[in-house]
Design an enzyme around this catalytic site. Sequence first.
Site, short mmCIF file in Angstrom:
data_model
loop_
_atom_site.label_atom_id
_atom_site.label_comp_id
_atom_site.label_asym_id
_atom_site.label_seq_id
_atom_site.Cartn_x
_atom_site.Cartn_y
_atom_site.Cartn_z
CG ASN A 252 46.89 31.30 70.88
OD1 ASN A 252 46.08 30.99 71.76
ND2 ASN A 252 47.78 32.27 71.04
CD1 TRP A 253 41.08 28.81 68.16
CD2 TRP A 253 39.10 28.48 69.16
NE1 TRP A 253 40.20 28.31 67.22
CE2 TRP A 253 38.99 28.09 67.81
CE3 TRP A 253 37.98 28.34 69.98
CZ2 TRP A 253 37.80 27.60 67.26
CZ3 TRP A 253 36.80 27.85 69.44
CH2 TRP A 253 36.73 27.49 68.08
CE LYS A 254 46.27 35.36 70.28
NZ LYS A 254 46.83 36.62 69.89
N GLY B 65 46.38 33.05 65.43
CA GLY B 65 45.36 33.51 66.38
C GLY B 65 44.03 33.71 65.68
N GLY B 66 43.74 34.96 65.30
CA GLY B 66 42.44 35.33 64.74
C GLY B 66 41.97 34.43 63.61
N GLY C 107 47.82 40.20 65.95
CA GLY C 107 46.49 40.80 65.95
C GLY C 107 46.41 42.17 65.30
CD GLU D 231 47.94 37.81 73.14
OE1 GLU D 231 47.26 36.86 73.54
OE2 GLU D 231 47.88 38.25 71.97
CG HIS E 159 51.12 34.10 73.33
ND1 HIS E 159 50.82 35.43 73.39
CD2 HIS E 159 50.80 33.70 72.08
CE1 HIS E 159 50.33 35.82 72.21
NE2 HIS E 159 50.30 34.78 71.41
CD GLU F 154 52.97 33.90 68.23
OE1 GLU F 154 52.09 33.57 67.44
OE2 GLU F 154 52.75 34.10 69.43
CB SER G 115 48.95 39.50 61.18
OG SER G 115 48.58 40.37 62.23
P1 PGA Z 1 47.22 36.54 65.41
O1 PGA Z 1 47.79 35.90 66.78
O2 PGA Z 1 47.32 35.45 64.36
O3 PGA Z 1 45.79 36.91 65.73
O4 PGA Z 1 48.07 37.70 65.08
C1 PGA Z 1 48.89 35.03 66.77
C2 PGA Z 1 49.25 34.65 68.18
O5 PGA Z 1 49.17 35.50 69.08
O6 PGA Z 1 49.64 33.49 68.44
#
Ligand code: PGA
Length: 252
Positions: A8-10, A227-228, A167, A93, A91, A161, A206
């Site tokens: 997930n590149w956000k 994500g990251g 993150g 966010e 998600h 999640e 994470s």
């Molecule tokens: P993260 O993000 O791996 O950077 O914690 C995961 C996500 O939000 O899908």
Amino acid sequence: MRKLVVGNWKMNGVSADLAEIALIAESATLHDGVDSGLCLPATLIGRAVSHVPAFPIGGQDCHMAATGAHTGCVSATMLADTGAVMTIVGHSERRAAQHESDADVRAKALAARAAGLKSIVCVGETLEERDAGQALNIVLGQLDGSLPDDSDGKWLSVAYEPVWAIGTGRIPEDADVAEMHAAIRAELVSRFGENGAAIRILYGGSMNGDNAAGLMTIPNVDGGLIGGASLTAAKFDPILAAATELRKSKAE
Ligand code: PGA
């Protein structure tokens, strides 16, 4: 069940990153026992699809309507038109910043399916909810409200999640992941029968090359939403490798 590992590149990624996407796609071909893909910003999807046509590219959200007066929004039909094969919906966010409700998420998953896209439906509790002993209730409630009635593993997966793990570098105890994924599985099976048994349940928050093998060994953890650690091939490849190794060790 084959593992599914999706990045997930956000809100990251411009033209200059197409080269990195190509490296990630290349590493995915080396791990062909694992399903993988990248969910990119809408602006980059079309170019990524042209750049790496064999590698699954997805969106990170879609509107529930196919067209209409929704300034700035992107529909599932549009994602499909640009070559996406999947999308994340719900998600945390977006649930937090865009105030998306379970009903919104459900409508988005249905729109995605109507457009021929696979969906990854996200659920997860906040730290306050976990500390209050409400994690299971919250997540099962989100699941209940967010999943369409005839969900099945062909077009839908669920990502658990925990909001506090996204993150932050913090991940839950293995026992907590196991408990949550088992509860999600039980709910999926009770609601959708055999189809529910075939829905992949991803862990997200994470996940990285160091902890992926441990997390994906936990029963009912059928992959990851990353994500990251999905932003470079150097970080993403070890996660794909961990999923591949688990598949090999199961086969032996
Ligand atoms: P993260 O993000 O791996 O950077 O914690 C995961 C996500 O939000 O899908």
